[in-house]
Write a protein that holds these residues in place. Structure first.
Motif, short mmCIF file in Angstrom:
data_model
loop_
_atom_site.label_atom_id
_atom_site.label_comp_id
_atom_site.label_asym_id
_atom_site.label_seq_id
_atom_site.Cartn_x
_atom_site.Cartn_y
_atom_site.Cartn_z
N GLU A 244 0.80 -1.23 0.00
CA GLU A 244 0.00 0.00 0.00
C GLU A 244 0.83 1.28 0.00
O GLU A 244 0.55 2.22 -0.74
CB GLU A 244 -0.90 0.01 1.24
N TRP A 245 1.87 1.30 0.83
CA TRP A 245 2.69 2.52 0.93
C TRP A 245 3.34 2.84 -0.41
O TRP A 245 3.48 4.01 -0.77
CB TRP A 245 3.75 2.36 2.03
N LEU A 246 3.69 1.79 -1.17
CA LEU A 246 4.38 1.99 -2.45
C LEU A 246 3.38 2.42 -3.54
O LEU A 246 3.68 3.27 -4.37
CB LEU A 246 5.11 0.71 -2.85
N ALA A 247 2.19 1.84 -3.49
CA ALA A 247 1.13 2.24 -4.43
C ALA A 247 0.84 3.73 -4.23
O ALA A 247 0.65 4.48 -5.20
CB ALA A 247 -0.12 1.40 -4.20
N ASP A 248 0.82 4.16 -2.98
CA ASP A 248 0.56 5.56 -2.67
C ASP A 248 1.64 6.47 -3.26
O ASP A 248 1.34 7.47 -3.92
CB ASP A 248 0.48 5.71 -1.14
N TYR A 249 2.90 6.12 -3.08
CA TYR A 249 3.99 6.90 -3.69
C TYR A 249 3.84 6.93 -5.22
O TYR A 249 4.01 7.96 -5.86
CB TYR A 249 5.36 6.31 -3.35
N CYS A 250 3.55 5.77 -5.81
CA CYS A 250 3.43 5.69 -7.28
C CYS A 250 2.38 6.67 -7.78
O CYS A 250 2.60 7.40 -8.75
CB CYS A 250 3.05 4.28 -7.72
N LEU A 251 1.22 6.67 -7.10
CA LEU A 251 0.13 7.54 -7.57
C LEU A 251 0.47 9.01 -7.38
O LEU A 251 -0.05 9.87 -8.08
CB LEU A 251 -1.17 7.18 -6.85
N ARG A 252 1.35 9.30 -6.42
CA ARG A 252 1.73 10.70 -6.22
C ARG A 252 2.73 11.18 -7.26
O ARG A 252 2.71 12.35 -7.64
CB ARG A 252 2.31 10.88 -4.81
N VAL A 253 3.63 10.29 -7.71
CA VAL A 253 4.68 10.77 -8.62
C VAL A 253 4.42 10.47 -10.09
O VAL A 253 5.04 11.06 -10.97
CB VAL A 253 6.08 10.21 -8.24
N LYS A 254 3.50 9.56 -10.39
CA LYS A 254 3.30 9.15 -11.77
C LYS A 254 2.62 10.25 -12.58
O LYS A 254 1.87 11.06 -12.02
CB LYS A 254 2.51 7.84 -11.72
N LEU A 255 2.91 10.30 -13.87
CA LEU A 255 2.22 11.28 -14.72
C LEU A 255 0.73 10.98 -14.66
O LEU A 255 0.31 9.84 -14.89
CB LEU A 255 2.73 11.18 -16.16
N PRO A 256 -0.10 11.97 -14.36
CA PRO A 256 -1.50 11.68 -14.00
C PRO A 256 -2.32 11.04 -15.12
O PRO A 256 -3.24 10.28 -14.85
CB PRO A 256 -2.06 13.04 -13.60
N PHE A 257 -1.99 11.32 -16.38
CA PHE A 257 -2.86 10.83 -17.46
C PHE A 257 -2.15 9.80 -18.35
O PHE A 257 -2.49 9.64 -19.52
CB PHE A 257 -3.39 11.99 -18.29
N SER A 258 -1.19 9.07 -17.78
CA SER A 258 -0.45 8.10 -18.58
C SER A 258 -1.36 6.95 -19.05
O SER A 258 -1.09 6.34 -20.07
CB SER A 258 0.74 7.55 -17.80
N VAL A 259 -2.41 6.66 -18.30
CA VAL A 259 -3.40 5.69 -18.77
C VAL A 259 -4.52 6.50 -19.42
O VAL A 259 -5.21 7.27 -18.75
CB VAL A 259 -3.95 4.84 -17.61
N ASN A 260 -4.68 6.33 -20.73
CA ASN A 260 -5.64 7.18 -21.43
C ASN A 260 -7.07 6.66 -21.28
O ASN A 260 -7.30 5.53 -20.85
CB ASN A 260 -5.24 7.34 -22.90
N ILE A 261 -8.01 7.50 -21.66
CA ILE A 261 -9.42 7.19 -21.41
C ILE A 261 -9.90 5.95 -22.18
O ILE A 261 -10.70 5.16 -21.68
CB ILE A 261 -10.29 8.44 -21.71
#
Ligand SMILES: *Cc1c(COP(=O)(O)O)cnc(C)c1O
Length: 371
Positions: A244-261
């Protein structure tokens, strides 16, 4: 001296990525109408009709940003695995999750990463780009895993250990018990990243994957992808199942729209299309049999594989080498994968195609190699 072309020292060393050759490339080069591509482990049945329908229905949504962090997709993946949504991070292919883990976990110039040799090229590329040392333990000649040699590479600066299972390019699949022993033996700061890009094809799951028992381990991350069994390679969608702690870091640093609609909608639909998944698993199991039998009959050495591809060596008495066969097949409009970039110049990898593609490959090989 620094001038305008000054870049980080790792950069000038990079070469372009060598992927499987594209169909259009071979059509143009040899003037062929039909080309069969068995080079990138794509789904032999193509794109699921359910996914195609969803994409067509929603084509008009392309102007919208996806919801940042793709929460609907995360919820669908979490439900699919019966895991808390707080452990899921979707990315632009699992390649993006590999990139995130290296950047988040490994400190440049200080930490190291361990993996087997050969290994998936993305681990090497991202380690190098990040200025992180990669230490590799050679696989055994039959592609089984020398765990002690791998563990001997680890020290107090080992941030990540990558293991691919079923392995690419060999198809070898170690037991879950071996992975458990590795997870328990790694130093405390080291995360074991188990890349399960092809685990969808392995049965029974519990014999090979620690996913059903993930709660017992604090130091394991599992990578999955929609590119192989789900047939969405071109849309780019993969995910990590992370602490969980790592998923949280990933979501904070990842480019927000890298997964497209479109990828988000397709992924949600793909998880529901059990008929397509069943058909894919059956086609792959049958095709793997067909190719194993056919290649063996041609005198090739075929390595056992739980994945949707096979690694094989030519017979010792063959009149051509692996590169020669690859070229001769290209001229006949069949693309397979040479493995020089994996340092296996005498081996070839072929993706399992549908029955007629597999037949075409075996027929062409018979013609090229003689009986
Ligand atoms: C295909 C593959 C992946 C998945 O790549 P995507 O970025 O999800 O398309 C990951 N690891 C390995 C070893 C693979 O072969």
């Amino acid at each position: 001296m620094s001038d305008i072309r000054t870049v980080r020292p790792e950069i000038p060393d990079f070469e372009k990525y060598h992927s499987g050759m594209a169909i259009e490339e071979i059509q143009a080069r040899y003037g062929l109408a039909k080309v069969i591509k068995l080079a990138s482990n794509e789904n032999p049945l193509g794109t699921s009709p359910v996914v195609q329908h969803v994409l067509k229905q929603n084509a008009g949504m392309a102007f919208r940003y996806a919801q940042a962090g793709t929460p609907r997709l995360h919820a669908a993946i979490a439900e699919h695995h019966g895991l808390p949504v707080s452990r899921i991070v979707a990315g632009n292919g699992s390649d993006e999750i590999i990139d995130l883990l290296v950047r988040i976990k490994a400190r440049p110039g200080q930490d190291n990463i361990i993996a087997f040799d050969p290994c998936f090229s993305m681990y090497k590329l991202q380690a190098k780009l990040c200025g992180v040392e990669l230490r590799q333990a050679p696989l055994n000649p039959d592609f089984s895993c020398p765990w002690d040699t791998l563990l001997a590479l680890a020290d107090e600066h080992t941030a990540l250990c990558f293991v691919t299972t079923p392995d690419n390019p060999s198809g070898f699949t170690p037991s879950a018990a071996e992975l458990e022993a590795l997870a328990r033996a790694l130093p405390p700061q080291c995360l074991l990243v188990i890349d399960e890009a092809y685990m969808d094809f392995a049965r029974p799951l519990g014999n090979y994957s620690l996913l059903p028992r993930l709660d017992e381990f604090e130091n394991i991350a599992i990578l999955r992808t929609f590119s192989k069994m789900y047939g969405l390679a071109g849309l780019r969608l993969g995910y990590g199942i992370l602490p969980e702690w790592l998923a949280d870091y990933c979501l904070r640093v990842k480019l927000p729209f890298s997964v497209n609609i479109m990828a988000e909608m397709a992924g949600i639909a793909a998880l529901t299309d059990t008929a397509f998944i069943e058909a894919t698993l059956q086609a792959v199991a049958q095709g793997r049999e067909q190719l194993t039998r056919g290649l063996t009959a041609l005198g090739c050495t075929v390595y056992p594989s739980m994945a949707n591809f096979l690694l094989f060596d030519l017979p010792a008495k063959a009149t051509l080498d692996a590169q020669g066969l690859f070229q001769a097949l290209l001229e006949r409009g069949i693309i397979i994968r040479p493995l020089t970039s994996y340092n296996l110049p005498d081996s070839l990898r072929v993706s399992v195609g549908d029955a007629s593609e597999n037949r075409a490959l075996l027929d062409a090989m018979l013609e090229i190699l003689g009986s």
